[in-house]
Enzyme design. Structure first.
Site, PDB file in Angstrom:
ATOM      1  N   CYS A  44       0.854  -1.193   0.000  1.00 58.62           N
ATOM      2  CA  CYS A  44       0.000   0.000   0.000  1.00 58.62           C
ATOM      3  C   CYS A  44       0.885   1.236   0.000  1.00 58.62           C
ATOM      4  O   CYS A  44       1.784   1.375   0.845  1.00 58.62           O
ATOM      5  CB  CYS A  44      -0.907  -0.017   1.229  1.00 58.62           C
ATOM      6  SG  CYS A  44      -1.935   1.461   1.392  1.00 58.62           S
ATOM      7  N   CYS A  47       0.334   3.255   3.528  1.00 62.93           N
ATOM      8  CA  CYS A  47       0.793   2.786   4.851  1.00 62.93           C
ATOM      9  C   CYS A  47       1.889   1.720   4.791  1.00 62.93           C
ATOM     10  O   CYS A  47       2.478   1.391   5.816  1.00 62.93           O
ATOM     11  CB  CYS A  47      -0.383   2.256   5.666  1.00 62.93           C
ATOM     12  SG  CYS A  47      -1.011   0.645   5.110  1.00 62.93           S
ATOM     13  N   CYS A  62      -6.127  -4.493 -19.500  1.00 61.02           N
ATOM     14  CA  CYS A  62      -7.204  -3.568 -19.126  1.00 61.02           C
ATOM     15  C   CYS A  62      -6.687  -2.156 -18.835  1.00 61.02           C
ATOM     16  O   CYS A  62      -7.481  -1.245 -18.654  1.00 61.02           O
ATOM     17  CB  CYS A  62      -7.968  -4.104 -17.916  1.00 61.02           C
ATOM     18  SG  CYS A  62      -6.983  -4.219 -16.405  1.00 61.02           S
ATOM     19  N   CYS A  92      -7.190  -1.184   1.416  1.00 58.81           N
ATOM     20  CA  CYS A  92      -6.182  -1.731   2.327  1.00 58.81           C
ATOM     21  C   CYS A  92      -6.847  -2.005   3.674  1.00 58.81           C
ATOM     22  O   CYS A  92      -7.550  -1.140   4.214  1.00 58.81           O
ATOM     23  CB  CYS A  92      -5.051  -0.720   2.478  1.00 58.81           C
ATOM     24  SG  CYS A  92      -3.822  -1.161   3.728  1.00 58.81           S
ATOM     25  N   CYS A  95      -5.190   0.697   6.484  1.00 63.45           N
ATOM     26  CA  CYS A  95      -5.470   2.142   6.504  1.00 63.45           C
ATOM     27  C   CYS A  95      -6.731   2.538   5.749  1.00 63.45           C
ATOM     28  O   CYS A  95      -7.088   3.699   5.710  1.00 63.45           O
ATOM     29  CB  CYS A  95      -4.270   2.921   5.975  1.00 63.45           C
ATOM     30  SG  CYS A  95      -3.973   2.725   4.202  1.00 63.45           S
ATOM     31  N   HIS A  98      -8.133   3.415  -0.783  1.00 68.46           N
ATOM     32  CA  HIS A  98      -8.675   2.840  -2.023  1.00 68.46           C
ATOM     33  C   HIS A  98      -7.537   2.314  -2.884  1.00 68.46           C
ATOM     34  O   HIS A  98      -6.562   3.016  -3.139  1.00 68.46           O
ATOM     35  CB  HIS A  98      -9.441   3.925  -2.783  1.00 68.46           C
ATOM     36  CG  HIS A  98      -9.916   3.511  -4.126  1.00 68.46           C
ATOM     37  ND1 HIS A  98     -10.988   2.664  -4.304  1.00 68.46           N
ATOM     38  CD2 HIS A  98      -9.472   3.820  -5.366  1.00 68.46           C
ATOM     39  CE1 HIS A  98     -11.183   2.492  -5.603  1.00 68.46           C
ATOM     40  NE2 HIS A  98     -10.277   3.174  -6.267  1.00 68.46           N
ATOM     41  N   HIS A 101     -10.596  -2.145  -7.779  1.00 67.11           N
ATOM     42  CA  HIS A 101     -11.786  -2.986  -7.723  1.00 67.11           C
ATOM     43  C   HIS A 101     -11.420  -4.414  -8.088  1.00 67.11           C
ATOM     44  O   HIS A 101     -10.413  -4.653  -8.750  1.00 67.11           O
ATOM     45  CB  HIS A 101     -12.857  -2.466  -8.686  1.00 67.11           C
ATOM     46  CG  HIS A 101     -13.431  -1.157  -8.269  1.00 67.11           C
ATOM     47  ND1 HIS A 101     -12.847   0.048  -8.592  1.00 67.11           N
ATOM     48  CD2 HIS A 101     -14.528  -0.860  -7.534  1.00 67.11           C
ATOM     49  CE1 HIS A 101     -13.573   1.031  -8.066  1.00 67.11           C
ATOM     50  NE2 HIS A 101     -14.600   0.501  -7.419  1.00 67.11           N
ATOM     51  N   ASP A 105     -13.622 -11.835 -13.660  1.00 66.91           N
ATOM     52  CA  ASP A 105     -13.239 -12.194 -15.030  1.00 66.91           C
ATOM     53  C   ASP A 105     -11.742 -12.448 -15.158  1.00 66.91           C
ATOM     54  O   ASP A 105     -11.145 -12.252 -16.199  1.00 66.91           O
ATOM     55  CB  ASP A 105     -13.691 -11.116 -16.014  1.00 66.91           C
ATOM     56  CG  ASP A 105     -13.065  -9.754 -15.737  1.00 66.91           C
ATOM     57  OD1 ASP A 105     -12.282  -9.609 -14.766  1.00 66.91           O
ATOM     58  OD2 ASP A 105     -13.356  -8.808 -16.501  1.00 66.91           O
ATOM     59  N   ARG A 114      -9.943 -10.879 -10.896  1.00 63.68           N
ATOM     60  CA  ARG A 114      -9.027  -9.872 -11.427  1.00 63.68           C
ATOM     61  C   ARG A 114      -9.070  -8.669 -10.487  1.00 63.68           C
ATOM     62  O   ARG A 114     -10.016  -7.906 -10.481  1.00 63.68           O
ATOM     63  CB  ARG A 114      -9.431  -9.451 -12.839  1.00 63.68           C
ATOM     64  CG  ARG A 114      -8.589  -8.284 -13.375  1.00 63.68           C
ATOM     65  CD  ARG A 114      -8.903  -7.980 -14.831  1.00 63.68           C
ATOM     66  NE  ARG A 114     -10.313  -7.706 -15.077  1.00 63.68           N
ATOM     67  CZ  ARG A 114     -10.845  -6.473 -15.156  1.00 63.68           C
ATOM     68  NH1 ARG A 114     -10.104  -5.389 -14.994  1.00 63.68           N
ATOM     69  NH2 ARG A 114     -12.144  -6.342 -15.399  1.00 63.68           N
ATOM     70  N   CYS A 116      -8.070  -5.344 -10.135  1.00 62.79           N
ATOM     71  CA  CYS A 116      -7.682  -4.267 -11.033  1.00 62.79           C
ATOM     72  C   CYS A 116      -7.277  -3.072 -10.164  1.00 62.79           C
ATOM     73  O   CYS A 116      -8.132  -2.366  -9.630  1.00 62.79           O
ATOM     74  CB  CYS A 116      -8.870  -3.948 -11.937  1.00 62.79           C
ATOM     75  SG  CYS A 116      -8.536  -2.739 -13.206  1.00 62.79           S
TER      76      CYS A 116
END
Length: 127
Positions: A44, A47, A62, A92, A95, A98, A101, A105, A114, A116
């Site tokens: 991350c 953190c 992708c 995470c 902490c 974000h 997602h 697939d 996956r 991503c």
């Protein structure tokens, strides 16, 4: 333990703060780890918690780095209804930043998932 928002505002770049703390997304094919294939671990960027092993990374074409599994206990999942879609956000577990997602697939011969992830949400460490 998570730090204060003031800590993140002071210690992350504006772009990192936007993605990690405000749930933004970097443009596809722009991240440094999209086409990156070295041996090590991904952590991350906010953190330092270890999130992914390089052996779980695959090229999903992708535009973002993709993994078929996270290190057990390193991430949490949140139902996300933004942008007129229903998705599963990955944050995470330490902490709550974000990361990206997860979708169903991914490679069928492994987990079928996956992850991503935004490159800017990650820091790579060589083994």
């Amino acid at each position: 333990m998570a730090n204060s928002e003031e800590y993140y505002k002071s210690n992350l770049s504006d772009e990192e703060y936007y993605v990690l703390r405000q749930k933004g997304t970097e443009p596809p094919f722009s991240g440094k780890y999209n086409d990156f294939h070295e041996d090590g671990t991904y952590h991350c960027a906010a953190c330092g918690q270890k999130l992914f092993e390089s052996v779980t990374k695959f090229d999903a074409h992708c535009g973002w780095p993709s993994f078929d599994q996270a290190i057990k206990g390193s991430v949490e999942y949140i139902e996300d209804h933004s942008h007129g879609m229903t998705r599963t956000e990955v944050v995470c577990s330490n902490c709550k930043s974000h990361l990206g997602h997860v979708f169903n697939d991914g490679p069928k011969d492994t987990t079928g998932q996956r992850y991503c992830m935004n490159s800017i949400s990650l820091k790579f460490k060589h083994k």
